[in-house]
Structure formats: C-alpha cells, structure tokens
Design an enzyme around this catalytic site. Structure first.
Site, PDB file in Angstrom:
ATOM      1  CG  ASP A   7      -0.366   0.254   2.530  1.00 46.22           C
ATOM      2  OD1 ASP A   7       0.880   0.344   2.615  1.00 46.22           O
ATOM      3  OD2 ASP A   7      -1.122   0.397   3.505  1.00 46.22           O
ATOM      4  CB  CYS A  64       1.116  -2.172   4.771  1.00 52.04           C
ATOM      5  SG  CYS A  64       1.089  -3.041   6.349  1.00 52.04           S
ATOM      6  CB  THR A  66       2.643  -1.825  10.867  1.00 51.88           C
ATOM      7  OG1 THR A  66       1.488  -2.429  10.264  1.00 51.88           O
ATOM      8  CG2 THR A  66       2.266  -0.514  11.529  1.00 51.88           C
ATOM      9  CG  HIS A  97      11.427 -23.899  12.503  1.00 55.53           C
ATOM     10  ND1 HIS A  97      11.664 -23.714  13.844  1.00 55.53           N
ATOM     11  CD2 HIS A  97      12.516 -24.576  12.031  1.00 55.53           C
ATOM     12  CE1 HIS A  97      12.829 -24.252  14.182  1.00 55.53           C
ATOM     13  NE2 HIS A  97      13.379 -24.770  13.091  1.00 55.53           N
ATOM     14  CG  HIS A 132       9.684 -27.645  11.485  1.00 58.08           C
ATOM     15  ND1 HIS A 132       9.401 -27.061  12.696  1.00 58.08           N
ATOM     16  CD2 HIS A 132      11.010 -27.944  11.503  1.00 58.08           C
ATOM     17  CE1 HIS A 132      10.510 -26.996  13.421  1.00 58.08           C
ATOM     18  NE2 HIS A 132      11.500 -27.519  12.715  1.00 58.08           N
TER      19      HIS A 132
HETATM   20  C1  RB5 Z   1      -1.849   3.058   6.323  1.00 61.38           C
HETATM   21  O1  RB5 Z   1      -1.880   4.308   6.889  1.00 61.38           O
HETATM   22  C2  RB5 Z   1      -1.453   2.018   7.362  1.00 61.38           C
HETATM   23  O2  RB5 Z   1      -2.503   1.833   8.263  1.00 61.38           O
HETATM   24  C3  RB5 Z   1      -1.074   0.713   6.708  1.00 61.38           C
HETATM   25  O3  RB5 Z   1      -0.030   0.932   5.818  1.00 61.38           O
HETATM   26  C4  RB5 Z   1      -0.594  -0.377   7.628  1.00 61.38           C
HETATM   27  O4  RB5 Z   1       0.352   0.079   8.506  1.00 61.38           O
HETATM   28  C5  RB5 Z   1      -1.649  -1.150   8.299  1.00 61.38           C
HETATM   29  O5  RB5 Z   1      -1.375  -2.124   9.019  1.00 61.38           O
END
Ligand code: RB5
Length: 147
Positions: A7, A64, A66, A97, A132
């Site tokens: 994203d 993304c 995080t 694993h 595993h």
């Molecule tokens: C987008 O702002 C953010 O929420 C997305 O990239 C991600 O971190 C969601 O888990």
C-alpha cells in the site's frame, strides 16, 4: 514466481526491493500499488496472494506501513503463510520452520538496509520439513475445516 505488493505505507520500500531484485536478476511481478497515493492494503494483499496461492513454488513480498495489516489480510487467503518480520532471525526461521511463502515488512518500521537483508535470507532459505511439516499440515487442516 515472486509477487510483490504494497500500500502507500510500503510503496517506497517495495520500490527499493524492486531495485535490489533487478540488481540480482531476480524476476518478479509487481501487483501494485504503483504510486504513493493512499490505497487499501487488504485489496493489494488479496490480489497478490490469490496469485501466490496458485503454486507452491510462488513466493511474495508485501509491504504496508507496519507490515501487520497486509500480513493479516494475506493470511486470510488459503495456502498463504505470511510472516511479518523486522529481524533477521525471524525472516530465516519462518522459512525453516513455517515454510512461510510471504514476507511482510513495514515501510515505517524497517530501514531499506535491513529490509534487503530480510529479503535475501527469506528468498535463500529452504523449509526444513520433518516435524515442521506436521505442523504446517495442521494449519492446512484448519483452513479446510473453515470451507
Ligand atoms: C496506512 O496508513 C497504514 O494503516 C497501513 O499501511 C498499515 O500500517 C496497516 O497495518
């Protein structure tokens, strides 16, 4: 084939991964997003992971902000074992694993240098099998029980 997706929060990191893969002559398919404009990570994960799940030889790298949201979405697709990693040990052992087929990373969490180390170890480490495999089979059974 290796499929990439991100994203807006992971877009810059995906582009850095592409540069790295190009340097290594590793082929990939970029499933988007193709600009830093805001998009929804679940849809990117769904598009990429449907393709990844078509063959056990496929792998994916999803980013993304995080790495967490896109990994949660990825793991909703049957056959996907996505691991959100921000350290070398996890990226290595999720291959050894868990036979993870998707590496997820946070563009707002890891720097490019570390991310490329994670990509490298993820792509170059094989599944250990043995005990595993039984555990992977149990995960697959959970998926089947949900159909
Ligand atoms: C987008 O702002 C953010 O929420 C997305 O990239 C991600 O971190 C969601 O888990």
């Amino acid at each position: 084939m290796l499929y990439l997706g991100a994203d807006h929060g992971g877009y810059a990191l995906k582009e850095a991964v592409k540069t790295y893969l190009d340097e290594k002559n590793i082929k990939y398919v970029d499933c988007g997003t193709y600009s830093p404009e805001s998009v929804d990570y679940a849809l990117i994960a769904q598009n990429a992971c449907k393709k990844i799940a078509e063959s056990p030889d496929n792998m994916g790298i999803l980013c993304c902000g995080t790495g967490i949201g896109i990994s949660i979405a990825a793991n909703k697709v049957h056959g996907i074992r996505a691991a959100c990693c921000s350290d070398y040990f996890s990226a290595k052992y999720t291959r050894l694993h868990n036979n993870a087929n998707v590496l997820c990373m946070g563009g707002r969490v890891v720097g490019v240098g570390l991310a490329l180390e994670l990509v490298d170890v993820f792509l170059n480490t094989g599944f250990e099998g043995g005990r595993h495999q039984r555990r992977i089979d149990q995960i697959t059974d959970i998926e089947k029980s949900q159909k």
